[in-house]
Design a protein around this motif. Structure first.
Motif, PDB file in Angstrom:
ATOM      1  N   ILE A  10       6.521   4.990   8.704  1.00  0.00           N
ATOM      2  CA  ILE A  10       5.437   4.043   8.380  1.00  0.00           C
ATOM      3  C   ILE A  10       4.122   4.804   8.280  1.00  0.00           C
ATOM      4  O   ILE A  10       3.771   5.592   9.159  1.00  0.00           O
ATOM      5  CB  ILE A  10       5.293   2.946   9.475  1.00  0.00           C
ATOM      6  N   LEU A  64      -3.666  -6.808   5.626  1.00  0.00           N
ATOM      7  CA  LEU A  64      -2.879  -5.957   4.725  1.00  0.00           C
ATOM      8  C   LEU A  64      -1.680  -6.719   4.170  1.00  0.00           C
ATOM      9  O   LEU A  64      -1.023  -7.470   4.892  1.00  0.00           O
ATOM     10  CB  LEU A  64      -2.410  -4.746   5.539  1.00  0.00           C
ATOM     11  N   LEU A  65      -1.436  -6.522   2.882  1.00  0.00           N
ATOM     12  CA  LEU A  65      -0.244  -7.082   2.226  1.00  0.00           C
ATOM     13  C   LEU A  65       0.760  -5.951   2.018  1.00  0.00           C
ATOM     14  O   LEU A  65       0.469  -4.975   1.327  1.00  0.00           O
ATOM     15  CB  LEU A  65      -0.633  -7.694   0.874  1.00  0.00           C
ATOM     16  N   THR A  69       5.191  -6.263   2.303  1.00  0.00           N
ATOM     17  CA  THR A  69       6.281  -6.931   1.569  1.00  0.00           C
ATOM     18  C   THR A  69       5.941  -8.374   1.202  1.00  0.00           C
ATOM     19  O   THR A  69       6.650  -8.998   0.409  1.00  0.00           O
ATOM     20  CB  THR A  69       7.568  -6.966   2.413  1.00  0.00           C
TER      21      THR A  69
HETATM   22  P1  AMP Z   1       4.414  -7.874   5.299  1.00  0.00           P
HETATM   23  O1  AMP Z   1       4.891  -9.141   5.917  1.00  0.00           O
HETATM   24  O2  AMP Z   1       5.532  -6.915   5.014  1.00  0.00           O
HETATM   25  O3  AMP Z   1       3.547  -8.119   4.069  1.00  0.00           O
HETATM   26  O4  AMP Z   1       3.537  -7.121   6.388  1.00  0.00           O
HETATM   27  C1  AMP Z   1       2.235  -7.482   6.586  1.00  0.00           C
HETATM   28  C2  AMP Z   1       1.878  -7.493   8.047  1.00  0.00           C
HETATM   29  O5  AMP Z   1       2.312  -6.315   8.712  1.00  0.00           O
HETATM   30  C3  AMP Z   1       0.384  -7.542   8.208  1.00  0.00           C
HETATM   31  O6  AMP Z   1       0.070  -8.398   9.308  1.00  0.00           O
HETATM   32  C4  AMP Z   1      -0.038  -6.112   8.461  1.00  0.00           C
HETATM   33  O7  AMP Z   1      -1.081  -6.062   9.396  1.00  0.00           O
HETATM   34  C5  AMP Z   1       1.231  -5.435   8.995  1.00  0.00           C
HETATM   35  N1  AMP Z   1       1.528  -4.161   8.305  1.00  0.00           N
HETATM   36  C6  AMP Z   1       2.597  -3.930   7.502  1.00  0.00           C
HETATM   37  N2  AMP Z   1       2.593  -2.674   7.055  1.00  0.00           N
HETATM   38  C7  AMP Z   1       1.488  -2.073   7.571  1.00  0.00           C
HETATM   39  C8  AMP Z   1       0.910  -0.771   7.447  1.00  0.00           C
HETATM   40  N3  AMP Z   1       1.464   0.199   6.714  1.00  0.00           N
HETATM   41  N4  AMP Z   1      -0.247  -0.527   8.102  1.00  0.00           N
HETATM   42  C9  AMP Z   1      -0.836  -1.491   8.846  1.00  0.00           C
HETATM   43  N5  AMP Z   1      -0.342  -2.729   8.993  1.00  0.00           N
HETATM   44  C10 AMP Z   1       0.810  -3.038   8.373  1.00  0.00           C
END
Ligand code: AMP
Length: 178
Positions: free
Chosen positions: A23, A125-126, A128
């Motif tokens: 990550i 952050l977006l 997935t």
């Molecule tokens: P997702 O549901 O996959 O869009 O993940 C978004 C959530 O996970 C958000 O609340 C982000 O804060 C956190 N997140 C996912 N990937 C990261 C990353 N590379 N860096 C920081 N936060 C992340």
């Protein structure tokens, strides 16, 4: 202030292998050390959603609270906290969703959202799109709709945008990484 995108890029810290191997964690805490940049983020969201009806802002735990609340205050609308399961003290409604490995569940307090509300979903952050999608589903369970989705960062390679496409609402991110 110079270009917002440039300033964000200079402030956000990429931490490899956190919280687990593979990550690239985007750390936004240095942004919080700059009131000028923090204010500029809120102002940019307000500008981007000018003309869109927004009845409330929903921020997703925990980094979605940081700019979600000041954004709601600026728009003069309620802020709704969406939290991980078990954190909210009152009666809640919850939505369970799949992660890459396992499951997660988010909740909000019952009655915070009124049917028919148009609610702007915000997170830092977006990736997935699973979390933002779950937030939108939670709104729908209460008879409300997402007014749009806004993020500071978008990780394009993870295609969150296409996951949120079915909601057919404006999606804004301030800084995109390929
Ligand atoms: P997702 O549901 O996959 O869009 O993940 C978004 C959530 O996970 C958000 O609340 C982000 O804060 C956190 N997140 C996912 N990937 C990261 C990353 N590379 N860096 C920081 N936060 C992340």
């Amino acid at each position: 202030m110079k270009d917002l995108r440039e300033s964000l890029e200079a402030s956000i810290r990429t931490v490899p292998d956190f919280p687990k191997k593979g990550i690239q964690f985007k750390d936004i805490t240095p942004i919080l050390e700059s009131p000028v940049l923090s204010r500029a983020i809120v102002a940019e969201f307000v500008k981007l959603y000018n003309g869109v009806r927004i009845d409330a802002v929903a921020g997703i735990e925990s980094r979605g609270f940081l700019f979600g609340l000041p954004l709601a205050m600026e728009l003069n609308v309620p802020f709704i906290a969406m939290r991980k399961k078990g954190k909210l003290p009152w009666r809640t409604i919850s939505y369970r969703y799949a992660l890459e490995y396992g499951e997660a569940e988010i909740e909000m307090h019952e009655g915070s959202i009124k049917p028919g509300m148009q609610v702007l979903v915000h997170d830092d952050l977006l990736a997935t799109g699973g979390t933002a999608c779950a937030a939108a589903e939670l709104l729908k369970m209460e008879g409300a709709e997402p007014a749009g989705f806004c993020f500071i960062i978008e990780l394009e390679a993870l295609h969150g945008r296409s996951r949120l496409l079915p909601f057919d609402r404006p999606l804004m991110s301030l800084l995109r990484y390929e």
